[in-house]
Design a protein around this motif. Structure first.
Motif, PDB file in Angstrom:
ATOM      1  N   TYR A  63       0.840  -1.166   0.002  1.00 29.73           N
ATOM      2  CA  TYR A  63       0.157  -0.048   0.004  1.00 29.73           C
ATOM      3  C   TYR A  63       0.740   1.260  -0.103  1.00 29.73           C
ATOM      4  O   TYR A  63       1.942   1.451   0.504  1.00 29.73           O
ATOM      5  CB  TYR A  63      -1.054   0.013   1.098  1.00 29.73           C
ATOM      6  CG  TYR A  63      -0.334  -0.092   2.615  1.00 29.73           C
ATOM      7  CD1 TYR A  63      -0.201   1.273   3.236  1.00 29.73           C
ATOM      8  CD2 TYR A  63      -0.030  -1.193   2.996  1.00 29.73           C
ATOM      9  CE1 TYR A  63       0.347   1.019   4.573  1.00 29.73           C
ATOM     10  CE2 TYR A  63       0.550  -1.124   4.265  1.00 29.73           C
ATOM     11  CZ  TYR A  63       0.731   0.041   5.165  1.00 29.73           C
ATOM     12  OH  TYR A  63       1.436  -0.046   6.113  1.00 29.73           O
ATOM     13  N   ILE A  64       0.185   2.205  -0.511  1.00 28.01           N
ATOM     14  CA  ILE A  64       1.050   3.661  -0.541  1.00 28.01           C
ATOM     15  C   ILE A  64       0.575   4.097   0.800  1.00 28.01           C
ATOM     16  O   ILE A  64      -0.606   4.745   1.065  1.00 28.01           O
ATOM     17  CB  ILE A  64       0.457   4.541  -1.627  1.00 28.01           C
ATOM     18  CG1 ILE A  64       0.856   3.895  -3.143  1.00 28.01           C
ATOM     19  CG2 ILE A  64       1.033   5.970  -1.632  1.00 28.01           C
ATOM     20  CD1 ILE A  64       0.196   4.960  -4.242  1.00 28.01           C
ATOM     21  N   ASN A  65       1.473   4.287   1.685  1.00 31.27           N
ATOM     22  CA  ASN A  65       1.257   4.910   3.059  1.00 31.27           C
ATOM     23  C   ASN A  65       1.307   6.441   3.101  1.00 31.27           C
ATOM     24  O   ASN A  65       1.332   7.123   2.083  1.00 31.27           O
ATOM     25  CB  ASN A  65       2.574   4.447   4.015  1.00 31.27           C
ATOM     26  CG  ASN A  65       1.891   4.160   5.428  1.00 31.27           C
ATOM     27  OD1 ASN A  65       0.545   4.557   5.917  1.00 31.27           O
ATOM     28  ND2 ASN A  65       2.401   3.590   6.094  1.00 31.27           N
ATOM     29  N   ASN A  87      -1.204  14.253  -4.103  1.00 31.21           N
ATOM     30  CA  ASN A  87      -2.066  13.395  -3.774  1.00 31.21           C
ATOM     31  C   ASN A  87      -3.195  12.832  -4.976  1.00 31.21           C
ATOM     32  O   ASN A  87      -3.270  11.768  -4.953  1.00 31.21           O
ATOM     33  CB  ASN A  87      -2.986  14.201  -2.797  1.00 31.21           C
ATOM     34  CG  ASN A  87      -2.618  13.584  -1.324  1.00 31.21           C
ATOM     35  OD1 ASN A  87      -1.543  13.167  -0.968  1.00 31.21           O
ATOM     36  ND2 ASN A  87      -3.019  14.541  -0.416  1.00 31.21           N
ATOM     37  N   LEU A 137      -0.909  10.389  -6.472  1.00 27.46           N
ATOM     38  CA  LEU A 137      -0.703   9.155  -5.678  1.00 27.46           C
ATOM     39  C   LEU A 137      -1.833   8.412  -5.830  1.00 27.46           C
ATOM     40  O   LEU A 137      -1.911   7.036  -6.136  1.00 27.46           O
ATOM     41  CB  LEU A 137      -0.522   9.563  -4.473  1.00 27.46           C
ATOM     42  CG  LEU A 137       0.934  10.121  -3.971  1.00 27.46           C
ATOM     43  CD1 LEU A 137       0.859  10.516  -2.528  1.00 27.46           C
ATOM     44  CD2 LEU A 137       1.976   9.134  -4.301  1.00 27.46           C
ATOM     45  N   ALA A 138      -3.152   8.933  -5.743  1.00 31.85           N
ATOM     46  CA  ALA A 138      -4.499   8.164  -6.076  1.00 31.85           C
ATOM     47  C   ALA A 138      -4.612   7.790  -7.608  1.00 31.85           C
ATOM     48  O   ALA A 138      -5.109   6.696  -7.600  1.00 31.85           O
ATOM     49  CB  ALA A 138      -5.570   9.158  -5.891  1.00 31.85           C
ATOM     50  N   ALA A 176      -2.658   4.533  -7.423  1.00 28.64           N
ATOM     51  CA  ALA A 176      -3.355   3.575  -6.585  1.00 28.64           C
ATOM     52  C   ALA A 176      -4.391   3.036  -7.331  1.00 28.64           C
ATOM     53  O   ALA A 176      -4.848   1.870  -7.399  1.00 28.64           O
ATOM     54  CB  ALA A 176      -3.807   4.068  -5.119  1.00 28.64           C
ATOM     55  N   ILE A 229      -4.424   3.014  -0.528  1.00 28.73           N
ATOM     56  CA  ILE A 229      -3.805   4.366  -0.016  1.00 28.73           C
ATOM     57  C   ILE A 229      -4.107   5.032   1.065  1.00 28.73           C
ATOM     58  O   ILE A 229      -5.277   5.047   1.408  1.00 28.73           O
ATOM     59  CB  ILE A 229      -3.729   5.206  -1.308  1.00 28.73           C
ATOM     60  CG1 ILE A 229      -3.012   6.457  -1.408  1.00 28.73           C
ATOM     61  CG2 ILE A 229      -5.305   5.445  -1.575  1.00 28.73           C
ATOM     62  CD1 ILE A 229      -2.733   7.392  -2.571  1.00 28.73           C
ATOM     63  N   LEU A 240      -8.196  11.964  -3.202  1.00 26.70           N
ATOM     64  CA  LEU A 240      -7.677  10.669  -2.890  1.00 26.70           C
ATOM     65  C   LEU A 240      -8.929   9.882  -3.216  1.00 26.70           C
ATOM     66  O   LEU A 240      -8.633   8.856  -3.937  1.00 26.70           O
ATOM     67  CB  LEU A 240      -7.183  10.426  -1.585  1.00 26.70           C
ATOM     68  CG  LEU A 240      -5.929  11.160  -1.233  1.00 26.70           C
ATOM     69  CD1 LEU A 240      -5.350  10.827   0.391  1.00 26.70           C
ATOM     70  CD2 LEU A 240      -4.489  10.488  -2.141  1.00 26.70           C
ATOM     71  N   ASN A 280     -10.030   7.894  -7.230  1.00 26.02           N
ATOM     72  CA  ASN A 280      -9.705   6.504  -6.915  1.00 26.02           C
ATOM     73  C   ASN A 280     -11.016   6.208  -6.046  1.00 26.02           C
ATOM     74  O   ASN A 280     -11.129   5.600  -4.923  1.00 26.02           O
ATOM     75  CB  ASN A 280      -8.798   6.539  -5.832  1.00 26.02           C
ATOM     76  CG  ASN A 280      -8.333   4.819  -5.712  1.00 26.02           C
ATOM     77  OD1 ASN A 280      -8.662   4.141  -6.245  1.00 26.02           O
ATOM     78  ND2 ASN A 280      -7.697   4.632  -4.535  1.00 26.02           N
ATOM     79  N   SER A 309       6.315   4.730   1.573  1.00 29.90           N
ATOM     80  CA  SER A 309       6.149   6.414   1.156  1.00 29.90           C
ATOM     81  C   SER A 309       7.243   7.014   0.635  1.00 29.90           C
ATOM     82  O   SER A 309       7.134   7.363  -0.590  1.00 29.90           O
ATOM     83  CB  SER A 309       5.854   6.981   2.720  1.00 29.90           C
ATOM     84  OG  SER A 309       4.846   6.615   3.332  1.00 29.90           O
TER      85      SER A 309
END
Length: 363
Positions: free
Chosen positions: A60-62, A75, A78-79, A82, A89, A110, A114, A279
């Motif tokens: 998982y993306i922390n 973000n 990152l989303a 994910a 995430i 996020l 996602n 991360s």
């Protein structure tokens, strides 16, 4: 200004990643190689289940960031990563949102990018129950992370200096919210004693968040005019040490902090983690190569996790806990001081025993 602090954190975290020497205590964990333990790749699943949570992958993306225009863009990417790879995430600390609701979209993105993924909201241990519920609602979160970070707060120029309320507040939040609560350290590690306290508070999962990755004492000291807390750089327990220390804790544990590649993921799973978070390493990839590079990295990691499980004879991430491990160096010394029997780890051999059963031979 909190938005500036969030931007500073990202900048200093990336600088740290670029300066890491490449070694940590995961290097002191090695697998005993059994040359006939391998299985067939179609028989391998990456799915992991713990505390009523089911993930299709153990990666998982922390928690990282949010609270400013710049971090909101991070973000978003990152989303997207994910969503494209199917990994869960977590948001960064949502304290900025509580202080300034106008930055809500820097976290809400996020979920917007996602919509079907597993998303974790993130708050600190001083947040009220009402704020915990607001954080969950904003992200339509599937779980709530509560981060604990006394070392970071101590070095942070504007940080908290009162910590005695954290334990009862964690218990109140845990009892009041409708999603699983995950308590995580931010990079200094959770000892066995701390994990047992969390279990007794009703916390569902502990994210060990050990030393080896982003060092928030170093980050906050870099924000101090005199940089006068340099002696706390490197404080804490490594993630590998936390996993060994947490033996049979009574609640599932996640591992994060200093995870550099798929072998570290497999090491953490073999030491008892139900899932493994990253991360700083993912942030560096994103900043250097954009979201396309991050999607490619995560996809490669997932493919290689399946390959490593196949080689080790583990049909699921949970079966990695039957693989034989050797503990070396300073990590072995830590285990000796804490009364941890490392010899038993080298004699687990569940996958190899299964091979003998299948062929009708004996050891």
């Amino acid at each position: 200004m909190i938005s500036q602090r969030k931007d500073d954190h990202v900048r200093l975290a990336v600088e740290q990643q670029q300066a890491l020497d490449g070694r940590n205590e995961f290097d002191e964990v090695s697998f005993v190689h059994h040359a006939l333990a391998g299985i067939d790749r179609p028989d391998v699943s990456l799915a992991t289940t713990f505390a009523g949570i089911a993930w299709q992958v153990p990666l998982y993306i922390n928690a990282m960031t949010g609270g400013s225009t710049h971090t909101g863009a991070i973000n978003r990417d990152l989303a997207i990563a994910a969503r494209e790879t199917g990994v869960p995430i977590a948001s960064g600390s949502m304290s900025a949102y509580f202080k300034d609701p106008s930055c809500a979209d820097t976290f809400r993105v996020l979920r917007q990018e996602n919509p079907d993924g597993f998303v974790m909201a993130n708050i600190n241990a001083t947040a009220s129950v009402e704020k915990a519920r607001r954080a969950i609602g904003l992200l339509e979160a599937d779980a709530l992370q509560i981060h604990i970070n006394t070392v970071q707060e101590t070095v942070m120029p504007e940080g908290d200096r009162s910590f005695s309320s954290w334990v009862p507040q964690i218990e109140r939040i845990t009892a009041a919210v409708d999603v699983p609560v995950i308590v995580k350290e931010v990079g200094f590690g959770l000892s066995r004693e701390t994990v047992l306290v969390l279990r007794n508070l009703g916390v569902r999962v502990a994210d060990l968040g050990g030393r080896g990755g982003t060092d928030f004492a170093r980050i906050e000291n870099g924000r101090r005019e005199l940089a006068d807390y340099a002696y706390l750089h490197g404080w804490g327990l490594s993630t590998a040490a936390c996993l060994l220390d947490a033996r049979d804790p009574g609640i599932p544990v996640l591992a994060s902090g200093g995870v550099r590649h798929p072998l570290d993921v497999v090491r953490a799973l073999a030491l008892g983690a139900s899932g493994v978070g990253v991360s700083g390493g993912f942030l560096r990839t994103l900043m250097d190569g954009g979201v396309t590079a991050l999607v490619a990295q995560i996809s490669t990691w997932l493919d290689q996790l399946g390959a490593l499980q196949t080689m080790l004879g583990a049909r699921t991430p949970a079966e990695l806990t039957g693989c034989d491990l050797q503990i070396h160096g300073t990590l072995r010394a830590f285990c000796a001081d804490r009364g941890i029997d490392t010899g038993r780890l080298a004699l687990r051999s569940s996958s190899f025993d299964a091979l003998h059963e299948m062929t009708g031979s004996t050891r």
